[in-house]
Each structure stands twice: as C-alpha cells, then as structure tokens.
Design a protein around this motif. Structure first.
Motif, PDB file in Angstrom:
ATOM      1  N   UNK A 214      -5.254 -34.145   7.463  1.00 56.35           N
ATOM      2  CA  UNK A 214      -3.854 -33.967   8.067  1.00 56.35           C
ATOM      3  C   UNK A 214      -3.478 -32.477   7.188  1.00 56.35           C
ATOM      4  N   UNK A 215      -2.663 -31.692   7.711  1.00 52.92           N
ATOM      5  CA  UNK A 215      -2.207 -30.691   7.064  1.00 52.92           C
ATOM      6  C   UNK A 215      -1.500 -30.890   5.667  1.00 52.92           C
ATOM      7  N   UNK A 216      -0.994 -32.078   5.480  1.00 58.91           N
ATOM      8  CA  UNK A 216      -0.427 -32.700   4.091  1.00 58.91           C
ATOM      9  C   UNK A 216      -1.599 -32.662   3.072  1.00 58.91           C
ATOM     10  N   UNK A 217      -2.785 -33.394   3.557  1.00 63.18           N
ATOM     11  CA  UNK A 217      -3.714 -33.389   2.581  1.00 63.18           C
ATOM     12  C   UNK A 217      -4.506 -32.201   2.226  1.00 63.18           C
ATOM     13  N   UNK A 218      -4.575 -31.283   3.126  1.00 67.93           N
ATOM     14  CA  UNK A 218      -5.021 -29.941   2.987  1.00 67.93           C
ATOM     15  C   UNK A 218      -4.151 -29.141   1.902  1.00 67.93           C
ATOM     16  N   UNK A 219      -3.017 -29.249   1.915  1.00 63.99           N
ATOM     17  CA  UNK A 219      -1.987 -28.495   1.126  1.00 63.99           C
ATOM     18  C   UNK A 219      -1.585 -29.262  -0.070  1.00 63.99           C
ATOM     19  N   UNK A 220      -2.309 -30.372  -0.058  1.00 65.44           N
ATOM     20  CA  UNK A 220      -1.906 -31.258  -1.477  1.00 65.44           C
ATOM     21  C   UNK A 220      -2.395 -30.576  -2.727  1.00 65.44           C
ATOM     22  N   UNK A 221      -3.615 -29.836  -2.767  1.00 66.57           N
ATOM     23  CA  UNK A 221      -4.068 -29.290  -4.109  1.00 66.57           C
ATOM     24  C   UNK A 221      -3.253 -27.949  -4.478  1.00 66.57           C
ATOM     25  N   UNK A 222      -2.548 -27.197  -3.488  1.00 60.36           N
ATOM     26  CA  UNK A 222      -1.526 -26.322  -3.613  1.00 60.36           C
ATOM     27  C   UNK A 222      -0.364 -26.852  -4.242  1.00 60.36           C
ATOM     28  N   UNK A 223       0.269 -27.961  -3.531  1.00 58.53           N
ATOM     29  CA  UNK A 223       1.348 -28.563  -4.074  1.00 58.53           C
ATOM     30  C   UNK A 223       1.515 -29.168  -5.659  1.00 58.53           C
ATOM     31  N   UNK A 224       0.196 -29.617  -5.868  1.00 53.38           N
ATOM     32  CA  UNK A 224       0.010 -30.033  -7.153  1.00 53.38           C
ATOM     33  C   UNK A 224      -0.038 -29.152  -7.987  1.00 53.38           C
ATOM     34  N   UNK A 225      -0.753 -27.862  -7.794  1.00 53.35           N
ATOM     35  CA  UNK A 225      -0.823 -26.721  -8.453  1.00 53.35           C
ATOM     36  C   UNK A 225       0.472 -26.092  -8.938  1.00 53.35           C
ATOM     37  N   UNK A 226       1.558 -26.184  -7.889  1.00 55.39           N
ATOM     38  CA  UNK A 226       2.826 -25.537  -8.005  1.00 55.39           C
ATOM     39  C   UNK A 226       3.645 -26.286  -8.923  1.00 55.39           C
ATOM     40  N   UNK A 227       3.657 -27.779  -8.707  1.00 60.45           N
ATOM     41  CA  UNK A 227       4.458 -28.630  -9.519  1.00 60.45           C
ATOM     42  C   UNK A 227       3.994 -28.657 -11.210  1.00 60.45           C
ATOM     43  N   UNK A 228       2.549 -28.268 -11.152  1.00 58.54           N
ATOM     44  CA  UNK A 228       2.139 -28.539 -12.558  1.00 58.54           C
ATOM     45  C   UNK A 228       2.465 -27.117 -13.150  1.00 58.54           C
ATOM     46  N   UNK A 229       2.324 -26.112 -12.547  1.00 61.21           N
ATOM     47  CA  UNK A 229       2.814 -24.758 -13.065  1.00 61.21           C
ATOM     48  C   UNK A 229       4.369 -24.792 -13.355  1.00 61.21           C
TER      49      UNK A 229
END
Length: 469
Positions: A214-229
């Motif tokens: 799903x698009x959510x799963x593919x975008x998950x690494x980018x979302x995690x990287x954003x919140x960690x940053x």
C-alpha cells in the motif's frame, strides 16, 4: 440500440405506551401479557465508564499533563471518569428493549423518556461486535442497520454473547418474514447458531502482505525519518517530546495497521440466503446480511496488488455503507484480499449467475477523450443479463455491479462541456445511496441506456416480488 441487449427498473412508529417502570429485576411484566422489557447486561455501565476514561485521557492531552502535573492530571481523570460512570449507570437503569410484533422497541431516558420503534421489515444487517473489553468480560454489542439509516440504529451495548446471538437470529427471522423464533425460557440455553457453509477464509499472511503493498507502507520509512529528524532537532528527551513523537509515528501507520486488525481471521459463510462475516482481532465482529438486501458489489484492483493478481470485494447494504463516515462501522466487507478465482466464486454466490470474468463493458466514444485524455479507456459500462456494470479507475481499477432489482431510479445528467460534445452521464441509483454511473456516453446512447435500465429494473423487481410471495 445495438449496444445494450436484453429485456427489462415505512411502518408508523407508535407512541410509547404507558408501560411499567423497573421494579427491582431485569424484567417487569408488560400490560396485556406482552413480552416484558429486557435490560442490558449489568456490566454495561462498567464498560461504558472504561471507554469514557480513554476519551477523557485523550481529551485532556499531553499538553494538559505538562501544565498541571501528574497529580492534578490524575485527579481530573478520576473526576471525569466517575461522572461518566454514574451517568452510564443511570442510563443502564432506564434502558430496556423488547420485540413487539414486527418491531424492536428500545426505551431510554430518565427525565426525557424516549421510545424508538424500529420496523424489522426494514432491517438490512445485524452485527455482533465484541470490542476488547467486551471480549475480556464475555459480553457483546448488537448493532442493527436499517434502510435509509445514516448510522447504526439502536446499538444494544452490552449483552451476553449467547443472548446477542439468539436475539440476532430472532430479529433476522422476523425481518425475513420467516416464522418467528420463540425466545428461550428463563434459564434455558439459547438455540445454537447455524454452522453455515464456508465460502472462504483469508490467510492472515496474505492480509499482512496486502497491507505492505500500500502507499502508506511505502511511505512509512520517509515518515519515520521525518519524525525522527524533528525529534532530534528539538534537542529534548522529555516525556512530552517522546509522547509527541510516538503519536506522530502512529498516525503514519494507523490505516494499514487498523485494516489488519479489523480483517484478521476473516471468514465468510453462507446460511441459506444469508451471508455471515467473521473478522477482527482486538474487536471481533459477526455480521449477518440477507442476500436480497445487497445493493451493489464493488470489485477493486489496487495498483500494487495487481502484480500478485489480487483484488478486494466490498458490498453495499441499503442506506448504510455510503453514509457511515467510519469505514470500520460499515457492513461492507466481502473479501479483504483474494485472487481472481476466489473473487469469481464469491461474486457468483452473492449475485447468482454473474460471472466476474465475462462481464460486458464498452468505453465512451472517442470524442470523450477531450474530457478524459488519460482515462477514457479506463471507464466503461455494460448490461449483463442480471446486473448493470460500471468500470472506472486508471491506477486503482474498480468494477461496480448493481443488480437490476436494486435500482431505485435512473438519471441522465449533462454538464456544459458534455453538451458541447453531445455526451451525457447515466446514473443508476440504489437505496444504498451510491449506485453506479456510466460517464460520458453518446447522448442518444445515454437515453437508450436509461430506458433499458428502467425497463430491466421494473421487470427484475416484479420477478423478485413474485419469487418472495
């Protein structure tokens, strides 16, 4: 018209009677020997109070905790939760239900008393829902969906599981004009639920893989990287910062995780002319839908699923699926994920005689490319022997099947651009509210299609009434 072959388109609510009060027991005799009112389970206020506690904590938020401190925060939560529990107890004491003739009557209220009378001939689906707390306490919630309802009617929360199952069977029997199931005597075990015929069980492994595609799963690494940053840039490791980061990350993964939890251990059974759907992990559901209440069936092929040949099936029950904003509460699950062969078998069970792989579909005329330069060939419509077929979607493909007997009205609409191109859109409306549409057809073809749909709908409804009577 050569392109479209084949032939042809509530009870009153009585005012609440005088009725007795609630003198010290679960039931009290009703006048004239009618069935006495039943109370909900005595643990119902406890579960409602626990739910209120979660709402209170979420409403106060982390910012309130940081301002007032943990001690005062706990005091506020306790006060609100105690008040909600008292209100839940009062509501339980003054709530009752019973079946009178062909109606389910629900009595509520202390100062302003209210009686809801739900005509059971309008009943579309019945769900037995067990949230996590209800599972831990051996209880269940009964939810009713009726024609024209925008949300669940008369949710009975909570009942014992056996009582909820027996009441569901009885309500469906009355709604289907079958001989009414006589309620068991006090202390007697309820009749067992019918075993049914298993149509399909979804493997949990396939369900997990489908949500990874799903698009959510593919975008998950980018979302995690954003919140960690964001977290590291704050330079703070406080409790509030950690809680905010976890909340933000949860928002990224919420939808696919929720779908996995909702569709876990999905099973589809058939009992004569009724579908039974079992699904859920933290909140288990048993949904019962009479087949003659199904308004539409939607087949969806998400882009990333097509590499595995998977599809998803949804059904629409009159007046409910389109109106409910939360898709978790929609009684629309038919197949969360499956291959083409499974989809064909299930569609043939729900819509007798319909072959998913052999449905007609013709695209709009070539001049419609001025309105649909990329999607003209992705949309289409056709008339099967038993259903109206509408195809749409470029990346995510969708096929909508509407049985002719479920068509309530047929409309032909034209926008300004369509008028210049001599095009029109034909809508087949159902009691469920969405129906299907054939966009950008040739104007003459659109009027012929509308006339054919009207004739077929009339003939199908007449044949349906003849079969049922």
């Amino acid at each position: 018209m050569a392109g479209w072959p084949g032939p042809a388109g509530p009870g009153p609510w009585p005012p609440p009677g005088p009725g007795p009060g609630w003198p010290g027991g679960p039931t009290s005799p009703a006048p004239g020997g009618a069935e006495p009112r039943q109370r909900l389970h005595p643990l119902s206020p406890v579960l409602h109070g626990a739910k209120s506690l979660v709402v209170v904590i979420a409403g106060l938020s982390w910012s309130t905790l940081s301002r007032v401190g943990f001690g005062w925060f706990a005091v506020l939560v306790t006060i609100f939760a105690a008040g909600a529990t008292v209100l839940a107890v009062v509501s339980w004491w003054n709530t009752g239900y019973h079946v009178v003739g062909r109606e389910l009557r629900v009595h509520e209220g202390l100062i302003w008393r209210r009686t809801r009378a739900i005509p059971l001939e309008r009943l579309q689906a019945v769900e037995v829902v067990r949230p996590l707390l209800a599972q831990l306490t051996g209880l269940a919630e009964l939810r009713l969906e009726v024609v024209g309802g925008g949300k669940t009617e008369a949710p009975l929360a909570y009942l014992g599981v056996a009582e909820a199952v027996a009441l569901r069977q009885r309500l469906l029997a009355v709604a289907g004009r079958a001989p009414e199931v006589v309620p068991p005597a006090a202390g007697a075990p309820p009749p067992p639920a019918p075993a049914g015929r298993r149509l399909h069980a979804v493997r949990n492994q396939d369900l997990l893989v489908s949500q990874l595609l799903t698009p959510q799963a593919f975008l998950l690494p980018f979302g995690v990287a954003f919140v960690v940053a964001q977290f590291l840039s704050e330079g703070s490791w406080s409790f509030i910062a950690v809680a905010s980061t976890i909340t933000a990350m949860a928002g990224v993964v919420l939808q696919p995780v929720r779908r996995v939890l909702d569709d876990w251990s999905f099973r589809l059974d058939r009992d004569d002319d009724t579908l039974r759907v079992h699904n859920g992990l933290l909140e288990t559901r048993v949904q019962t839908v009479p087949l003659h209440r199904v308004q539409t069936v939607r087949v969806t092929w998400p882009l990333l699923w097509r590499m595995k040949g998977w599809l998803r099936l949804r059904l629409e029950v009159a007046g409910y699926s389109a109106a409910e904003p939360d898709d978790r509460n929609r009684p629309d699950r038919l197949l969360p994920v499956g291959d083409a062969r499974t989809g064909e078998l299930i569609v043939a069970e729900v819509l007798s005689g319909v072959r998913l792989g052999a449905l007609p579909s013709a695209p709009p005329p070539r001049r419609a490319r001025w309105l649909r330069p990329l999607t003209r060939t992705a949309v289409g419509a056709g008339l099967d022997e038993r259903v109206f077929v509408a195809r749409s979607g470029l990346l995510t493909r969708q096929l909508t099947l509407v049985p002719y007997a479920r068509i309530q009205s047929v409309r032909v609409t034209q926008g300004p651009a369509q008028r210049r191109l001599r095009l029109a859109t034909v809508h087949a409306d159902t009691a469920g509210g969405s129906g299907a549409a054939a966009p950008d057809r040739d104007l003459a073809e659109a009027w012929d299609l509308a006339a054919e749909l009207t004739a077929r709908a009339h003939a199908a409804r007449h044949a349906d009434r003849s079969r049922r009577h």
